[in-house]
Structures are given as C-alpha cells and as structure tokens.
Design an enzyme around this catalytic site. Structure first.
Site, PDB file in Angstrom:
ATOM      1  N   GLU A   1     -86.424 -46.394  45.024  1.00 23.79           N
ATOM      2  CA  GLU A   1     -85.223 -47.067  45.543  1.00 23.79           C
ATOM      3  C   GLU A   1     -85.457 -47.564  46.964  1.00 23.79           C
ATOM      4  O   GLU A   1     -84.998 -48.654  47.342  1.00 23.79           O
ATOM      5  CB  GLU A   1     -84.031 -46.111  45.500  1.00 23.79           C
ATOM      6  CG  GLU A   1     -82.705 -46.804  45.697  1.00 23.79           C
ATOM      7  CD  GLU A   1     -82.361 -47.770  44.579  1.00 23.79           C
ATOM      8  OE1 GLU A   1     -82.183 -48.983  44.885  1.00 23.79           O
ATOM      9  OE2 GLU A   1     -82.268 -47.348  43.422  1.00 23.79           O
TER      10      GLU A   1
ATOM     11  N   GLU B   1     -85.835 -56.084  48.916  1.00 21.07           N
ATOM     12  CA  GLU B   1     -84.610 -56.891  48.992  1.00 21.07           C
ATOM     13  C   GLU B   1     -84.311 -57.315  50.426  1.00 21.07           C
ATOM     14  O   GLU B   1     -83.921 -58.459  50.666  1.00 21.07           O
ATOM     15  CB  GLU B   1     -83.432 -56.122  48.402  1.00 21.07           C
ATOM     16  CG  GLU B   1     -83.507 -56.004  46.896  1.00 21.07           C
ATOM     17  CD  GLU B   1     -82.297 -55.299  46.302  1.00 21.07           C
ATOM     18  OE1 GLU B   1     -81.422 -54.832  47.063  1.00 21.07           O
ATOM     19  OE2 GLU B   1     -82.240 -55.225  45.065  1.00 21.07           O
TER      20      GLU B   1
ATOM     21  N   GLU C   1     -77.222 -49.124  51.206  1.00 23.17           N
ATOM     22  CA  GLU C   1     -77.605 -49.213  49.798  1.00 23.17           C
ATOM     23  C   GLU C   1     -76.810 -48.217  48.946  1.00 23.17           C
ATOM     24  O   GLU C   1     -77.054 -47.014  48.989  1.00 23.17           O
ATOM     25  CB  GLU C   1     -79.104 -48.965  49.628  1.00 23.17           C
ATOM     26  CG  GLU C   1     -79.988 -49.963  50.360  1.00 23.17           C
ATOM     27  CD  GLU C   1     -79.849 -51.379  49.825  1.00 23.17           C
ATOM     28  OE1 GLU C   1     -79.525 -51.547  48.634  1.00 23.17           O
ATOM     29  OE2 GLU C   1     -80.075 -52.316  50.604  1.00 23.17           O
TER      30      GLU C   1
END
Length: 122
Positions: free
Chosen positions: A72, A79, A31
């Site tokens: 995050e 996701e 990420e």
C-alpha cells in the site's frame, strides 16, 4: 558510481528514520486504504498470535499482512508521483496507477493464501 552529498553513519540512519516516520504519517493522513489496513493491524496481530502454533506460522500470518501495508505504501508513492507530474489523463499515468493497485491486490491474495495454508492445511 553515485556521489551523493549528505550525512553518513549514524546521522544518515537518524535522518532516514525521520523520513520514514514522515512517510508513514503522510500515508496515514492522506490514504484511506492505508488507514483501514492499519486499523485492522491489531486484529490481525491477535488472530496471528491465537492461530499460530509455531514462530514460523506467526511470521507467515503476520508477515503476509505486513506485506499488504508495504504494498500500500508503494502504491501510494506511485500515485503521488504520477499526480505530481500532472493531473491530466494519460495512458501511462493510468497504467502506473493500475500497476500500483495490482501490487496491493497480489499482496492481499498472498495473505489470504498464506492464512488458509497455515490454518486449514496443517
């Protein structure tokens, strides 16, 4: 009542810690946004120490940024699950990803408001 087999006590705590570290490593590896936020962490820490006049101010400044990292991680988890289910476009998949992104945005807004409140409105 849920009966989940597995470790208990200190063994469960050790396993949970290993899973958490594995998750942090995966987020850092995969990420880009998480990596960028982690690279900012030392700067944020120094600024929070320098700008805060009390322990509470430090906790607010540093803690608000820590919340961005946590958000995050939540976003990355959402996701990953959506992508695992399928890569085809679906309105609910897009909605889930957008909501995950909104979590991060709200955490960032909170950080900005906190930093302004602590440093400007003393």
């Amino acid at each position: 009542m849920m009966n989940k087999p597995g470790a208990t006590g200190l063994k469960r705590l050790a396993n949970a810690t290993q899973y958490s570290i594995k998750g942090l490593k995966a987020a850092f590896k995969h990420e880009e946004a998480f990596r960028q936020e982690v690279f900012l962490l030392p700067i944020i820490l120094v600024l929070a120490i320098w700008l805060s006049k009390t322990g509470l101010e430090f906790a607010l400044l540093f803690g608000s940024y820590w919340l961005v990292l946590m958000a995050e991680l939540v976003n990355s988890g959402i996701e990953a699950v959506v992508d695992r289910i399928g890569l085809e476009k679906h309105p609910l998949s897009g909605q889930a990803k957008d909501i995950g992104s909104a979590i991060v945005m709200l955490a960032m807004v909170l950080t900005v408001v906190t930093w302004i409140s602590v440093t400007v409105f003393r």
